[in-house]
Design a protein around this motif. Structure first.
Motif, short mmCIF file in Angstrom:
data_model
loop_
_atom_site.label_atom_id
_atom_site.label_comp_id
_atom_site.label_asym_id
_atom_site.label_seq_id
_atom_site.Cartn_x
_atom_site.Cartn_y
_atom_site.Cartn_z
N GLU A 186 -3.06 -5.75 1.00
CA GLU A 186 -1.80 -5.25 0.44
C GLU A 186 -1.95 -3.79 0.05
O GLU A 186 -2.54 -3.45 -0.97
N LYS A 187 -1.44 -2.89 0.88
CA LYS A 187 -1.62 -1.46 0.64
C LYS A 187 -0.50 -0.88 -0.23
O LYS A 187 -0.66 0.17 -0.83
N LYS A 188 0.65 -1.55 -0.27
CA LYS A 188 1.80 -0.98 -0.99
C LYS A 188 1.69 -1.20 -2.49
O LYS A 188 1.76 -2.32 -2.97
N MET A 189 1.58 -0.10 -3.20
CA MET A 189 1.41 -0.17 -4.64
C MET A 189 2.59 -0.86 -5.33
O MET A 189 2.42 -1.52 -6.35
N GLU A 190 3.81 -0.70 -4.76
CA GLU A 190 4.99 -1.30 -5.40
C GLU A 190 4.87 -2.83 -5.43
O GLU A 190 5.54 -3.49 -6.22
#
Ligand SMILES: [Zn+2]
Length: 333
Positions: A276-280
């Motif tokens: 999971e790369k998306k910080m959001e």
């Protein structure tokens, strides 16, 4: 940066400086030294009588030249930060001022400092060094500098500190300061931050900006390191004691930490999906590793300025801890 190893146990004395309001009458000041189980292992009580003839007043008549980098909106209710030059000769002070501005822009690009910027009064203190650079004991290099800083603290090559705290505060006498950022004129990677004492960082290395902000997290807000060294376990946080750092937990007393910020349904401890790369999409939880332990110490978020140099910001729990401290300093009572 952490104290990474104890080669052998031995007793040593270090000089230290504590800032206290100047007493109006005689007071006893007690300093306790605690171990990692928060047990007092040494204690010293010193009586301070304001009329004592051996108290030397310095800074009233003359002080080290300084420039104001950023004035606070309300000088009565603000936090005073002083940048101090280390390893800059008289002729290198323009370079020091440039480095102060670079560090300052890096710090105030981070929330919550960005929003609360007007609450900080920032000066740059031009303490000149005889030699340029800093000492590197592992290479046999010793320099004559304003604060006598050196790499190889506790034999850790990138642990850059000064133990000359009286010199540091003597340079600052008569200037407005509560927190100190020492900038060291070297291109070798290193730094260190000690809560309520100082933050020290190299300036001529490409990682200058994230390091100076990370170390300020330690020295200003008492934030703990959210990483571990895979190859080395450091028993700084006993697993049966809740750490005092606001961004670390052993889950012994999670209620006292960020439990109120955890979304309903989040599993504690929490596992992070590395893909999971998306910080959001990241969630607040309790993640291993942290606090120099692969297991048993938890951090609040997948990544944070207190974990890696790559992450662009402080995690939500660190942001809240910093905000609380800024409010503590600047609240009008
Ligand atoms: Zn954090």
């Amino acid at each position: 940066m952490a104290i990474v190893r104890h080669l052998q146990e031995q007793y040593q004395a270090f000089e230290n400086v504590f800032l206290v309001p100047y007493p109006k009458d005689t007071v006893d000041i007690t300093v306790d030294l605690r171990d990692n189980r928060r047990q007092i292992i040494a204690s010293l009580t010193h009586t301070v009588a304001p009329g004592d003839i051996l108290i030397r007043t310095i800074g009233a008549e003359s002080h080290t030249p300084y420039e104001t980098i950023q004035p606070a909106a309300d000088p009565e209710h603000c936090i005073h930060i002083a940048y101090v030059a280390e390893g800059y000769t008289e002729s290198q002070m323009d370079s020091f001022i440039e480095d102060c501005k670079t560090a300052n822009e890096a710090l105030f690009a981070h929330e919550p400092f960005k929003t609360l910027r007007s609450k900080f009064n920032i000066i740059a203190v031009k303490s000149p060094s005889h030699d340029s650079g800093t000492s590197e004991p592992s290479k046999g290099i010793w320099k004559n500098t304003a604060l006598h800083s050196n790499f190889d603290t506790f034999y850790s090559d990138r642990y850059l500190t000064t133990l000359h705290l009286k010199d540091l505060h003597n340079w600052l006498a008569g200037t407005p300061y509560e927190h100190i950022i020492v900038l060291v004129n070297t291109d070798k990677y290193g730094g260190g931050g000690i809560l309520n004492s100082y933050n020290l960082s190299m300036t001529k290395h490409s990682l200058f900006k994230p390091v100076v902000v990370h170390e300020f997290g330690h020295s200003f807000a008492g934030l703990g390191d959210e990483y571990a060294y895979g190859y080395e376990q450091i028993p700084m946080y006993p697993h049966d004691i809740e750490p005092w750092e606001p961004n670390l937990t052993t889950l012994v007393n999670f209620d006292s930490k960020w439990k109120d910020m955890v979304k309903k349904g989040t599993k504690i401890p929490t596992t992070f999906n590395e893909t999971e790369k998306k910080m959001e999409k990241w969630n607040i939880g309790a993640y291993e590793p942290a606090g120099y332990s692969m297991h048993g110490v938890y951090r609040p978020f997948p990544d944070c300025r207190m974990r890696t140099n790559q992450n662009p910001e402080f995690c939500p729990v660190c942001r809240r801890a910093i905000t609380r401290l800024i409010d503590f300093y600047t609240e009008k009572n």
